[in-house]
Design a protein around this motif. Structure first.
Motif, PDB file in Angstrom:
ATOM      1  N   GLY A 294       0.765  -0.773   0.053  1.00 50.45           N
ATOM      2  CA  GLY A 294      -0.027  -0.439  -0.438  1.00 50.45           C
ATOM      3  C   GLY A 294       0.704   1.067  -0.281  1.00 50.45           C
ATOM      4  O   GLY A 294       2.211   1.095  -0.308  1.00 50.45           O
ATOM      5  N   GLY A 295      -0.127   2.236  -0.226  1.00 52.34           N
ATOM      6  CA  GLY A 295       1.168   3.250  -0.213  1.00 52.34           C
ATOM      7  C   GLY A 295       1.136   4.276  -0.780  1.00 52.34           C
ATOM      8  O   GLY A 295       1.077   3.477  -2.035  1.00 52.34           O
ATOM      9  N   SER A 296       2.500   4.767  -0.953  1.00 49.43           N
ATOM     10  CA  SER A 296       3.019   5.676  -2.359  1.00 49.43           C
ATOM     11  C   SER A 296       4.083   5.071  -2.611  1.00 49.43           C
ATOM     12  O   SER A 296       5.159   5.471  -3.405  1.00 49.43           O
ATOM     13  N   SER A 297       4.609   3.911  -2.309  1.00 50.63           N
ATOM     14  CA  SER A 297       5.778   3.101  -2.502  1.00 50.63           C
ATOM     15  C   SER A 297       5.628   3.040  -4.029  1.00 50.63           C
ATOM     16  O   SER A 297       4.805   2.621  -4.486  1.00 50.63           O
ATOM     17  N   GLU A 298       7.821   3.308  -4.480  1.00 44.57           N
ATOM     18  CA  GLU A 298       7.834   3.167  -5.976  1.00 44.57           C
ATOM     19  C   GLU A 298       7.743   1.715  -6.185  1.00 44.57           C
ATOM     20  O   GLU A 298       8.383   1.031  -7.655  1.00 44.57           O
ATOM     21  N   ASP A 299       7.948   0.610  -5.241  1.00 42.86           N
ATOM     22  CA  ASP A 299       8.220  -0.410  -5.801  1.00 42.86           C
ATOM     23  C   ASP A 299       7.256  -1.357  -5.383  1.00 42.86           C
ATOM     24  O   ASP A 299       6.655  -2.184  -4.985  1.00 42.86           O
ATOM     25  N   CYS A 300       6.471  -1.188  -7.095  1.00 38.58           N
ATOM     26  CA  CYS A 300       5.510  -1.868  -7.332  1.00 38.58           C
ATOM     27  C   CYS A 300       5.656  -2.614  -8.715  1.00 38.58           C
ATOM     28  O   CYS A 300       6.296  -1.611  -9.588  1.00 38.58           O
ATOM     29  N   VAL A 301       4.631  -3.751  -8.995  1.00 38.07           N
ATOM     30  CA  VAL A 301       4.463  -4.113 -10.792  1.00 38.07           C
ATOM     31  C   VAL A 301       3.039  -3.242 -10.749  1.00 38.07           C
ATOM     32  O   VAL A 301       2.081  -2.674 -10.094  1.00 38.07           O
ATOM     33  N   GLU A 302       2.968  -2.343 -11.860  1.00 36.32           N
ATOM     34  CA  GLU A 302       1.438  -1.935 -12.915  1.00 36.32           C
ATOM     35  C   GLU A 302       0.784  -3.108 -14.074  1.00 36.32           C
ATOM     36  O   GLU A 302       1.813  -3.502 -14.761  1.00 36.32           O
ATOM     37  N   LEU A 303       0.203  -2.650 -14.352  1.00 42.47           N
ATOM     38  CA  LEU A 303      -0.538  -2.867 -15.844  1.00 42.47           C
ATOM     39  C   LEU A 303      -1.085  -2.729 -16.737  1.00 42.47           C
ATOM     40  O   LEU A 303      -2.055  -1.725 -15.446  1.00 42.47           O
ATOM     41  N   ALA A 304      -1.586  -2.995 -16.969  1.00 40.53           N
ATOM     42  CA  ALA A 304      -2.495  -1.931 -18.093  1.00 40.53           C
ATOM     43  C   ALA A 304      -3.227  -2.655 -19.659  1.00 40.53           C
ATOM     44  O   ALA A 304      -2.011  -3.550 -19.864  1.00 40.53           O
ATOM     45  N   THR A 305      -4.108  -2.701 -19.729  1.00 41.83           N
ATOM     46  CA  THR A 305      -4.642  -3.439 -20.622  1.00 41.83           C
ATOM     47  C   THR A 305      -4.206  -2.462 -22.591  1.00 41.83           C
ATOM     48  O   THR A 305      -5.030  -1.463 -22.219  1.00 41.83           O
ATOM     49  N   ALA A 306      -4.133  -2.618 -23.607  1.00 40.92           N
ATOM     50  CA  ALA A 306      -4.078  -2.327 -24.343  1.00 40.92           C
ATOM     51  C   ALA A 306      -4.373  -2.562 -25.655  1.00 40.92           C
ATOM     52  O   ALA A 306      -3.872  -3.556 -25.844  1.00 40.92           O
TER      53      ALA A 306
END
Length: 65
Positions: A15-27
């Motif tokens: 949680g929070g505003s951590s920059e250590d994360c994985v993100e995904l998007a559909t295109a």
């Protein structure tokens, strides 16, 4: 003109505003994955290919070298 890509943070990234994360998007017909620390570098995969990779990883069938 195409719409900007809407990235979604993984719920497993904490949680929070951590920059250590994985993100995904559909295109279109693809899924894109990226690490927040390097937002310009991303992996693009067809849903079936990504599903197969995740199944292989979960089952521990990926051979290490």
């Amino acid at each position: 003109m195409s719409a900007p890509i809407q990235w979604q943070k993984s719920t497993f990234s904490g949680g929070g505003s951590s920059e250590d994360c994985v993100e995904l998007a559909t295109a279109d017909t693809a899924i894109r994955l990226r690490e927040s620390e390097r937002p310009t570098a991303f992996l693009t995969a067809a849903p079936a290919s990504l599903r197969a990779l995740l199944s292989t990883l979960k089952a521990g069938r990926l051979a290490s070298r």
